[in-house]
Design an enzyme around this catalytic site. Structure first.
Site: not given
Ligand code: GLV
Length: 299
Positions: A125-126, A147, A206, A235, A253
């Site tokens: 994705g981005r 994809r 994640r 986490e 994170h």
């Molecule tokens: C950070 O983990 C977000 O999803 O913005």
């Protein structure tokens, strides 16, 4: 941030029309039930796994997030982790600080050369595309999961393949996928076994996408060579043994933790809440629940 403990939350929530929340705030059906007036939730994050969107939809509550605000910052961090793990920067820094540097040595801290290596992108994705743009500058070969949404004209140099082939071919496997039922646990013992013993795994998506206990085992036993992690399965807790491994680089994170990205994130969330308050549609509504296309990848 704010105190969102169940007790504090119940008091404040009763009157709330809207919530501005972070990814560490779990907003579920119970929370919604405690907020009878709630009309909107603005998540100051790209990921939406902390919000029960089905429960929100059932109550007619609008959910927004901040896609695009953190693309470049997070891609930078993926690269920081990739370079650090490939060139063993944390080990090297420790080595020098501990006074063990006794002069140049031919066999000292040899790492993985990124030029010519294959970057396997899980999530295109981005953020995945921003990671890939940087990789072109480093002379890496590019591969991702096949994809229908993969834009062949923009990415003629990206090979599409299935996950098993990607695992087998990647010298660096970079994860930037949102947490969905499909991505939860997608890299486990079986997948790690398919990777090259010289490979590096990077995760800026994640934590629960990776079985962290299996990862510790693979790193310890030489199943893979190294890892760079910005997110963790439970986490802020780490899997036992993870922090003792020399071949991992760990970050708390901080993917979106640039001053500019954080400013954009908070502005987008506030603008959307203001729009909703005026009865206008938000600019950044949450995409459909469990939208599986990697276009929405953590970003
Ligand atoms: C950070 O983990 C977000 O999803 O913005």
């Amino acid at each position: 941030g704010v105190d969102l403990s169940p007790e504090a939350f119940r008091g404040a929530a009763r009157e709330a029309d809207a919530l501005l929340c972070y990814l560490t705030d779990r907003i579920d059906a119970e929370r919604f039930a405690a907020c009878p007036k709630l009309k909107a939730v603005a998540n100051v994050a790209a990921g939406l796994d902390n919000i029960d969107r089905a429960a929100a939809a059932a109550r007619g509550i609008v959910v927004t997030h901040t896609p695009g605000a953190l693309t470049e910052a997070t891609a930078d961090l993926a690269w920081a982790l990739m370079l650090a793990a490939a060139r063993r920067i944390v080990e090297a820094d420790r080595f020098v600080r501990e006074g063990r540097f006794e002069g140049w040595r031919f066999d000292l801290l040899q790492g993985l050369e990124l030029s010519g290596a294959t970057l396997g992108l899980v999530g295109f994705g981005r953020i995945g595309q921003a990671v890939a743009r940087r990789a072109r500058g480093f002379g890496m070969r590019l591969a991702t999961l096949d994809r229908p949404s993969l834009d062949r004209s923009a990415w003629p140099d990206v090979k599409g393949m299935d996950l098993d082939s990607l695992l087998a071919e990647a010298d660096v496997l970079a994860l930037q996928v949102p947490l969905t039922p499909r991505t939860r646990g997608m890299i486990g013992e079986r997948e790690l076994r398919r990777m090259k013993p010289t490979a590096i795994l990077v995760n800026v998506g994640r934590g629960p996408s990776v079985d962290e206990t299996a990862l510790v085992r693979a790193l310890r036993e030489g199943g893979i060579a190294g890892a760079g992690l910005d997110v963790f399965e439970n986490e802020p807790a780490l899997a036992p043994g993870l922090a003792d491994l020399p071949n991992v680089v760990l970050a708390p994170h901080i993917g979106s933790a640039t001053v500019a990205a954080r400013e954009r994130m908070i502005r987008m969330a506030c603008e959307d809440l203001a729009a909703i308050a005026e009865g206008k549609p938000p600019k950044y509504p949450a995409p459909g629940i469990y939208h599986q296309d990697t276009k929405t990848a953590r970003e």
